[in-house]
Design a protein around this motif. Sequence first.
Motif, PDB file in Angstrom:
ATOM      1  N   TYR A   7      16.615   9.948   0.062  1.00  0.00           N
ATOM      2  CA  TYR A   7      17.725   9.782  -0.850  1.00  0.00           C
ATOM      3  C   TYR A   7      19.359   9.942  -0.245  1.00  0.00           C
ATOM      4  N   SER A  10      23.576  13.730  -2.817  1.00  0.00           N
ATOM      5  CA  SER A  10      23.761  13.574  -4.087  1.00  0.00           C
ATOM      6  C   SER A  10      25.305  13.650  -4.375  1.00  0.00           C
ATOM      7  N   ARG A 106      15.163  15.037  -0.355  1.00  0.00           N
ATOM      8  CA  ARG A 106      13.862  14.268  -1.194  1.00  0.00           C
ATOM      9  C   ARG A 106      13.710  12.896  -0.534  1.00  0.00           C
ATOM     10  N   ASN A 111       6.992  12.207   2.085  1.00  0.00           N
ATOM     11  CA  ASN A 111       7.894  13.119   2.922  1.00  0.00           C
ATOM     12  C   ASN A 111       7.117  13.381   4.300  1.00  0.00           C
ATOM     13  N   SER A 169       6.673  20.116  -4.356  1.00  0.00           N
ATOM     14  CA  SER A 169       7.448  19.079  -4.336  1.00  0.00           C
ATOM     15  C   SER A 169       7.964  18.646  -5.659  1.00  0.00           C
ATOM     16  N   HIS A 173      12.159  19.144  -6.420  1.00  0.00           N
ATOM     17  CA  HIS A 173      12.841  18.042  -6.655  1.00  0.00           C
ATOM     18  C   HIS A 173      12.986  17.641  -8.363  1.00  0.00           C
ATOM     19  N   GLU A 175      10.614  16.569 -10.275  1.00  0.00           N
ATOM     20  CA  GLU A 175      10.169  15.338 -10.624  1.00  0.00           C
ATOM     21  C   GLU A 175       8.703  15.473 -11.068  1.00  0.00           C
TER      22      GLU A 175
END
Length: 242
Positions: A7, A10, A106, A111, A169, A173, A175
């Motif tokens: 990503y 942010s 992320r 990853n 993870s 994150h 998610e």
Amino acid sequence: MNTSSAYRNSSSAGDTTQRRILVWDAPVRLFHWLFAACFAGAWLTAESEHWRLVHVALGYTAGGLVIFRLAWGLVGTKYARFSSFVRGPASVWRYLLGILRGHPQRHVGHNPAGAVVIVAMLALACALTMTGWATYNDVGGNWPGEVHEALASIMLALVGVHVAGVVVSSWLHRENLVGAMLSGHKSGHPDEGIKRVWRSVAAIVLASVLAFWWWQWQVAPAPIAPGSNAATSHQTDRDDAD
């Protein structure tokens, strides 16, 4: 690091365009769940002579799935390809340091740390299939069976590491990675998603697995019914051997 799989920061202005994107194609998702089911089934039937043919069929299926995954890792979609997530030790170390410092990076796809486990599991699955074949066909004496059992234990440990990594993870994150492997979708920028699901390829893989299972069912020897002449003869042979 591959900017296509990680990503953007942010604070970037592009974050306003984040939406639900397609990341995992149908063949990757089908492989993931079929392979998990085959390993679980093979592990549960490993010690049972009654379920030996099921164990063997599931082991061969897992081996065939790995062959497909290796090929799809070369020609498949963006996040299915090994080139998108397999990285060197430095990238893995940077990713782990980020977790320890509370600033994990992320990735849209796998990853770098998860990639190490995935590659190790694929390699172990190949070794398990070969040693399993040697054991079932009495090739090489007793050592293939001993190696096969040891590799299965290592694989089980890696599965535990993989599951723990998914849980961690998902928490870091915020998610649902399990849900993403079911639906194929995650949050990301529009230009990061893949274009095609490739259901046709997944359908061919699934049809091949089902056809193999059907063939294994057809060629499996019929069970010996209690009280039959064959069963009596088999028991007599065992008594004579004793």
